[in-house]
Design an enzyme around this catalytic site. Structure first.
Site, PDB file in Angstrom:
ATOM      1  N   ASP A 166      47.304 -17.511  19.254  1.00  0.00           N
ATOM      2  CA  ASP A 166      46.051 -18.167  18.857  1.00  0.00           C
ATOM      3  C   ASP A 166      45.378 -17.417  17.718  1.00  0.00           C
ATOM      4  O   ASP A 166      44.809 -18.032  16.803  1.00  0.00           O
ATOM      5  CB  ASP A 166      45.091 -18.255  20.057  1.00  0.00           C
ATOM      6  CG  ASP A 166      45.480 -19.386  20.997  1.00  0.00           C
ATOM      7  OD1 ASP A 166      46.300 -20.241  20.603  1.00  0.00           O
ATOM      8  OD2 ASP A 166      44.966 -19.406  22.138  1.00  0.00           O
TER       9      ASP A 166
ATOM     10  N   ASP B 185      44.980 -13.267  22.734  1.00  0.00           N
ATOM     11  CA  ASP B 185      46.140 -14.164  22.611  1.00  0.00           C
ATOM     12  C   ASP B 185      46.678 -14.082  21.179  1.00  0.00           C
ATOM     13  O   ASP B 185      46.051 -14.578  20.235  1.00  0.00           O
ATOM     14  CB  ASP B 185      45.716 -15.597  22.952  1.00  0.00           C
ATOM     15  CG  ASP B 185      46.920 -16.521  23.042  1.00  0.00           C
ATOM     16  OD1 ASP B 185      47.707 -16.573  22.065  1.00  0.00           O
ATOM     17  OD2 ASP B 185      47.093 -17.176  24.081  1.00  0.00           O
TER      18      ASP B 185
ATOM     19  N   THR C  93      51.897 -20.406  36.260  1.00  0.00           N
ATOM     20  CA  THR C  93      52.909 -19.538  36.880  1.00  0.00           C
ATOM     21  C   THR C  93      53.169 -18.268  36.065  1.00  0.00           C
ATOM     22  O   THR C  93      53.757 -17.311  36.577  1.00  0.00           O
ATOM     23  CB  THR C  93      54.250 -20.287  37.000  1.00  0.00           C
ATOM     24  OG1 THR C  93      54.714 -20.564  35.669  1.00  0.00           O
ATOM     25  CG2 THR C  93      54.112 -21.597  37.746  1.00  0.00           C
TER      26      THR C  93
ATOM     27  N   ARG D 239      54.474 -19.581  27.724  1.00  0.00           N
ATOM     28  CA  ARG D 239      54.212 -19.073  29.059  1.00  0.00           C
ATOM     29  C   ARG D 239      53.366 -20.092  29.802  1.00  0.00           C
ATOM     30  O   ARG D 239      52.272 -20.426  29.360  1.00  0.00           O
ATOM     31  CB  ARG D 239      53.445 -17.754  28.902  1.00  0.00           C
ATOM     32  CG  ARG D 239      53.666 -16.802  30.009  1.00  0.00           C
ATOM     33  CD  ARG D 239      53.143 -15.452  29.608  1.00  0.00           C
ATOM     34  NE  ARG D 239      51.694 -15.416  29.478  1.00  0.00           N
ATOM     35  CZ  ARG D 239      50.959 -14.378  29.845  1.00  0.00           C
ATOM     36  NH1 ARG D 239      51.516 -13.308  30.355  1.00  0.00           N
ATOM     37  NH2 ARG D 239      49.665 -14.386  29.696  1.00  0.00           N
TER      38      ARG D 239
HETATM   39  C1  PRP Z   1      52.711 -14.975  24.327  1.00  0.00           C
HETATM   40  C2  PRP Z   1      53.378 -13.864  23.530  1.00  0.00           C
HETATM   41  C3  PRP Z   1      54.682 -13.684  24.266  1.00  0.00           C
HETATM   42  C4  PRP Z   1      54.293 -13.955  25.689  1.00  0.00           C
HETATM   43  C5  PRP Z   1      54.150 -12.651  26.393  1.00  0.00           C
HETATM   44  O1  PRP Z   1      53.215 -16.203  23.952  1.00  0.00           O
HETATM   45  O2  PRP Z   1      53.534 -14.158  22.174  1.00  0.00           O
HETATM   46  O3  PRP Z   1      55.691 -14.584  23.844  1.00  0.00           O
HETATM   47  O4  PRP Z   1      53.033 -14.633  25.663  1.00  0.00           O
HETATM   48  O5  PRP Z   1      53.894 -12.854  27.734  1.00  0.00           O
HETATM   49  P1  PRP Z   1      54.937 -12.502  28.874  1.00  0.00           P
HETATM   50  O6  PRP Z   1      55.465 -11.130  28.557  1.00  0.00           O
HETATM   51  O7  PRP Z   1      54.090 -12.516  30.110  1.00  0.00           O
HETATM   52  O8  PRP Z   1      55.993 -13.547  28.896  1.00  0.00           O
HETATM   53  P2  PRP Z   1      52.643 -17.578  24.531  1.00  0.00           P
HETATM   54  O9  PRP Z   1      53.416 -17.989  25.711  1.00  0.00           O
HETATM   55  O10 PRP Z   1      51.155 -17.490  24.668  1.00  0.00           O
HETATM   56  O11 PRP Z   1      53.033 -18.615  23.410  1.00  0.00           O
HETATM   57  P3  PRP Z   1      52.603 -18.674  21.859  1.00  0.00           P
HETATM   58  O12 PRP Z   1      53.321 -17.548  21.152  1.00  0.00           O
HETATM   59  O13 PRP Z   1      53.104 -20.010  21.452  1.00  0.00           O
HETATM   60  O14 PRP Z   1      51.112 -18.547  21.760  1.00  0.00           O
HETATM   61  N1  URA Z   2      50.253 -13.130  25.505  1.00  0.00           N
HETATM   62  C1  URA Z   2      49.341 -12.766  24.597  1.00  0.00           C
HETATM   63  O1  URA Z   2      49.284 -13.320  23.477  1.00  0.00           O
HETATM   64  N2  URA Z   2      48.491 -11.773  24.913  1.00  0.00           N
HETATM   65  C2  URA Z   2      48.523 -11.139  26.099  1.00  0.00           C
HETATM   66  O2  URA Z   2      47.717 -10.214  26.317  1.00  0.00           O
HETATM   67  C3  URA Z   2      49.481 -11.542  27.047  1.00  0.00           C
HETATM   68  C4  URA Z   2      50.343 -12.539  26.722  1.00  0.00           C
END
Ligand code: PRP
Ligand code: URA
Length: 209
Positions: free
Chosen positions: A203, A200, A108, A104
């Site tokens: 993380d 997160d 944006t 994400r």
């Molecule tokens: C997080 C989560 C989802 C997304 C959700 O991933 O694991 O994939 O955000 O957010 P959204 O519904 O607004 O799209 P992130 O993009 O942080 O990547 P990661 O899993 O690599 O940490």
């Molecule tokens: N992605 C995450 O990991 N946590 C949130 O709360 C939203 C997006």
């Protein structure tokens, strides 16, 4: 319109509360994501069709039930979705695993694709798209679209924590895709994080910042 199911089994709710706690460290967080993923899929797959086959026990011939219908595939949205895969595979060892890489954009909040590798027989499979978080819904919506573009016809979305904004986005874009959550939280904050949420997920699973 698709179904929204909150899988509120007491074991899942208990484990989810520990997961949310900011004092839960990565090792325990990872174990809980795996366990909740497995418990959710155990509940969700109640409706899988069965067929009877003939087998022979040490005592006699008999008829017994085995899973029938489409074969399953699990598709984690990288990275955080990976945390749910091992638990699901313990339950369904024959499932194939596809991977969709999306992150994400922090400005944006839109998903950016960086990887996609799926099983070959996409049209023949029933897909479980898995990701711990359904926030704006952008990542799940894009992952489901990617699967559909490659021919997938039967898709369910399985997330641990969602919010009304994300559910709405997915249901509007994909009215044929049922959404399963362990909890439907209150809202998104100004940074696109789910409130109360769990922070997160990626993380916390991988110990990054
Ligand atoms: C997080 C989560 C989802 C997304 C959700 O991933 O694991 O994939 O955000 O957010 P959204 O519904 O607004 O799209 P992130 O993009 O942080 O990547 P990661 O899993 O690599 O940490
Ligand atoms: N992605 C995450 O990991 N946590 C949130 O709360 C939203 C997006």
């Amino acid at each position: 319109m698709s179904k929204l199911v909150v899988v509120d089994h007491p074991m899942i709710q208990h484990k989810l509360s520990i997961l949310r706690d900011k004092n839960t460290g990565s090792r325990e967080f990872r174990a809980l994501v795996k366990e909740i993923g497995m418990l959710m899929v155990y509940e969700i797959t109640r409706d899988l069709p069965l067929e009877e086959i003939e087998i022979e026990t040490p005592v006699t011939k008999t008829r017994a039930k085995v899973l029938a219908g489409k074969k399953l595939a699990v598709v984690p949205i990288l990275r955080a979705g990976l945390g749910m895969v091992d638990g699901i595979l313990e339950l369904i060892p024959a499932a194939k695993v596809g991977h969709i890489g999306l992150y994400r954009d922090p400005e944006t909040l839109k998903p950016v694709e960086y990887f996609c590798k799926l099983p070959q027989d996409v049209e023949e499979r029933e897909f479980l798209v898995v990701d711990p978080m359904l926030a704006t819904g952008g990542s799940a919506e894009a992952a489901i679209q990617l699967l559909k573009d490659r021919g997938a016809k039967n898709i369910r979305l399985v997330c641990l924590v969602g919010c009304p904004e994300g559910v709405k986005m997915v249901q509007e874009a994909h009215p044929d895709v049922d959404v399963y959550l362990a909890a439907l939280d209150e809202k998104l904050n100004d940074h696109g994080y789910i409130v109360p949420g769990l922070g997160d997920a990626g993380d916390r699973i991988f110990g990054t910042k």
